[in-house]
Design an enzyme around this catalytic site. Structure first.
Site, short mmCIF file in Angstrom:
data_model
loop_
_atom_site.label_atom_id
_atom_site.label_comp_id
_atom_site.label_asym_id
_atom_site.label_seq_id
_atom_site.Cartn_x
_atom_site.Cartn_y
_atom_site.Cartn_z
N GLU B 223 -1.76 5.80 -0.72
CA GLU B 223 -0.79 5.69 0.37
C GLU B 223 0.25 6.80 0.24
OE1 GLU B 223 0.03 1.73 1.74
OE2 GLU B 223 -0.83 0.85 -0.06
N GLY B 240 3.08 4.05 -1.08
CA GLY B 240 3.41 4.62 0.22
C GLY B 240 4.43 5.74 0.14
N ARG B 320 14.33 4.54 -13.27
CA ARG B 320 15.74 4.90 -13.34
C ARG B 320 16.52 3.63 -13.63
NH1 ARG B 320 18.56 9.27 -11.59
NH2 ARG B 320 17.00 9.90 -10.06
#
Lengths: 346, 346, 346
Positions: B223, B240, B320
């Site tokens: 994606e 995506g 992160r």
């Protein structure tokens, strides 16, 4: 303004709905500030009085116009006029005397053509109120179809073993079905609207997007989104999936632009205009309200400011410090070495 | 190298511009390291001498070749040859003796076919200089059209009440109009170029993209974007909108790859190659220059290193820290449980 | 359940593979909870017994049905029935008595139509096991083609100087070739699958995407991706390239939704459902596991919690602090002022 100083003129062939409304117009060779002599012949032949007009000429008018243009030695226009006369399609002759807010669909389409033919730059033509004028159209493999005629057309096609392929339902068509400016590649034409302005040397890759009244001025590799109203300078690259906030969205009244030789990294984004030679690190979204720490040559913090205060300033490198999450701004020292082979269009 | 040890061979049907230049070639069944006996018959019949050749056979040559192939019991090739002989289209027989830099459009197209037919993997065929060889082509509903012929063709279509739908203006066509490898879904074929290599079990969703000389080796849910040159291992998913830096962009000379059973989260991105079983958190872009804090089992920092030093290492979880903005790396313990139903292609 | 209380009913025209399997069905006017009297006539005429059925009527049955419907004053259905009878295509009459897991391709297609015709909302119809039922289909300019028939069809087309344009190879077709709900724009129809539910006033821009069993309930500007199962409330905008984690991906069993009047910024993403009036800052991806610092009115930290504990809560502003990289949550005070002109569909 005399009728001999026209803003724009074009012969068009278009599509109307069953109820007689214009859905779209294709102008093969639109003129910006057309020749006075040409306009003399056209206006005289058509009995034009004044103002902006989208005239639907009779076959007789077209024949007479072709003849008059030919007599004046304007053989290209005469030939086009003759071909239009022989076509069974809806023909329109659009004359824009003054660049005021458009009042008809043919006028809007002519202005969108001026942009995509690079005859005017984004923001240089008056498009006020165009959204309200443009109908929502089904763009299909059988041409433009009025939305309310679509269900019956699809059923009819299917019963005959055919497919009515609906590519888009939108107020704007794709640019590539109207014009392809020189020196340009557009890998997926679904993503560039008519009214986009693509400079010579621009490649719009599959993930790139260019809205109307927006685009590039020169060489660019566009793999990100150029929103409505956004203009990108010469030699700037937009990385894959990067975002530029448009004037129609983002809650921002500032017009966003990107200067020359900038690089916006993949999946990055900007809510402020960029000056020349700026770089935004991949994955970093800088909104106007972001607080940015300005660093000196030794990477020492000088001050904290709002990103909007950096608007339009050149030679910036914007990044997020990967050790403390801070958005930082340095002087940009890295040159953009574009891959020559990749950027060649021909 | 004897003429009996060919690298590749194929019968093709293609399109030429009005000025006689090849725009593209479709090879229905390209061969990699073709049968010696087949090549004996072909080269003898065509009077082939040596080197790489793209021969445009006469009707007589095709007839004779079909006859000779048939006599040798090669009925499949004979039948194809006969069909080509009966076609009014531009026919080409392409013989690549050695895998050197291609010199003609038919050669480049044959190599792109080898990739998409999974006969070679990305980086396994010599494509040096291909950009310069390939013309920029308008890919339309009427087939490939030379760019300079487009305006007249569009005007002609419109005057006849037809639409010349321009799907792409690019050096590369979409793969799906040339071949669809087994066990593959491509939701929007505009986004996979000819020359992509898609492994059995690969699904490219609407937001996925695969460039030429790049792709997947096995089962994958794609994606995100697989840039030129990037190879994705078996069982890896690209979320995506995620980004992989290509060899043609990103200012990076390292070839990016993704190992087996990796997961790159939505809107994430990588500028380093990943080893097996790595996960990159959604929304995180890791460039080669990012500083990364390596954590131990107890989430305690061990050291800070550049992301490029993690290149190709397996079992990494990159994220992160949402409390201090630091990019961290841990050992990846989460298995990737692919949704069985979703990944089934048939 | 009596046969007079049907869940759904429709006349369809579809496509079968050469081996006689359904590839797809188009239902021009699907009915949800159809009229009892209509169903009496249909079931009696067709000799329907019980259960869910996809009947392929003979020409005689269609003629008789048209006649019976006409006699009962059901002129619309009678006329459609007559047109089907005169078509050479594959006709099906699909009767769903009970909303149980579908067992045939025509049943699945009818339920996807119910969603896109806004007759049911996402999650309101039983689609259990549909992936296994749907074949992988080549969607072409010549209609739906079985995958194994594609190579021969493409070769045949090319030898005849035609192009078999393969737009998609997928289990789902695009919605726009089946229905376009009122008040909707879809700029690139490749990106909205049949089974998407688009509320009146929804615009899906080029970068927007809507999967099946997902969509919007009212006015929305969709420039991001609505994954399978995700529902977006009235007046919410999805910024360019933003991501919503679907129920089929992301390793998340929670159904993601977006409340009313939310704004998800460009390139942002959510792995938690959002209540009404929430804003997610451009570029921020909030996964369920992200730690979030909740701030008070004076921007002072109150506590740190997991993002999943904020699931469904209204009036949140989620952002990443650009000075310390922390993900923060405040009470959302900014109103979403949608650009009126931009959002108007007609």
């Amino acid at each position: 303004m005399s009728k001999n100083k026209f803003y724009s003129f074009a012969f068009g062939v278009g599509t109307k709905s069953n109820s007689g409304n214009w859905l779209e117009v294709f102008y093969p060779s639109p003129a910006f500030q057309p020749d006075d002599k040409l306009m003399d012949i056209v206006t005289t032949t058509l009995g034009y009085q004044e103002g902006n007009a989208a005239v639907e000429p009779s076959s007789e008018q077209l024949e007479k116009l072709a003849s008059n243009l030919s007599a004046a030695g304007m053989n290209g226009d005469a030939a086009l006029c003759k071909r239009l006369q022989q076509s069974a399609q809806s023909i329109v002759i659009t004359m824009i005397a003054e660049d005021i807010a458009p009042e008809t669909v043919p006028e809007v389409y002519l202005k969108l053509h001026l942009l995509s033919h690079r005859l005017v730059k984004p923001h240089e033509t008056n498009l006020t109120g165009m959204f309200g004028l443009l109908p929502n159209v089904a763009w299909t493999n059988k041409g433009a179809i009025a939305i309310d005629e679509l269900p019956e057309r699809q059923l009819d096609a299917r019963l005959n073993g055919e497919l009515l392929e609906v590519m888009s339902v939108d107020k704007f068509p794709k640019m590539a079905n109207y014009t392809m400016p020189s020196g340009v590649r557009v890998a997926d034409t679904d993503r560039v609207r008519l009214g986009a302005h693509l400079g010579d040397g621009t490649t719009v890759m599959h993930e790139g997007f260019v809205n109307f009244n927006a685009g590039t001025l020169g060489t660019s590799m566009v793999e990100g989104r150029i929103s409505a109203g956004v203009v990108v300078g010469h030699g700037s690259d937009l990385g894959g999936g990067c975002s530029t906030m448009g004037t129609l969205s983002g809650g921002n009244n500032v017009i966003i632009y990107v200067g020359d030789e900038c690089l916006i990294g993949a999946n990055a984004g900007i809510g402020i205009p960029l000056g020349d030679r700026c770089t935004v690190e991949a994955g970093l979204y800088v909104t106007a309200g972001s607080k940015v720490t300005v660093l000196d040559e030794n990477n020492q913090p000088i001050k904290d400011i709002k990103a909007r205060d950096l608007a339009g300033k050149p030679d910036l490198l914007l990044r997020r410090n990967s050790q403390n999450g801070r958005i930082e701004c340095k002087t940009n020292k890295s040159a953009i070495a574009l891959n020559e082979e990749l950027h060649a269009n021909n």
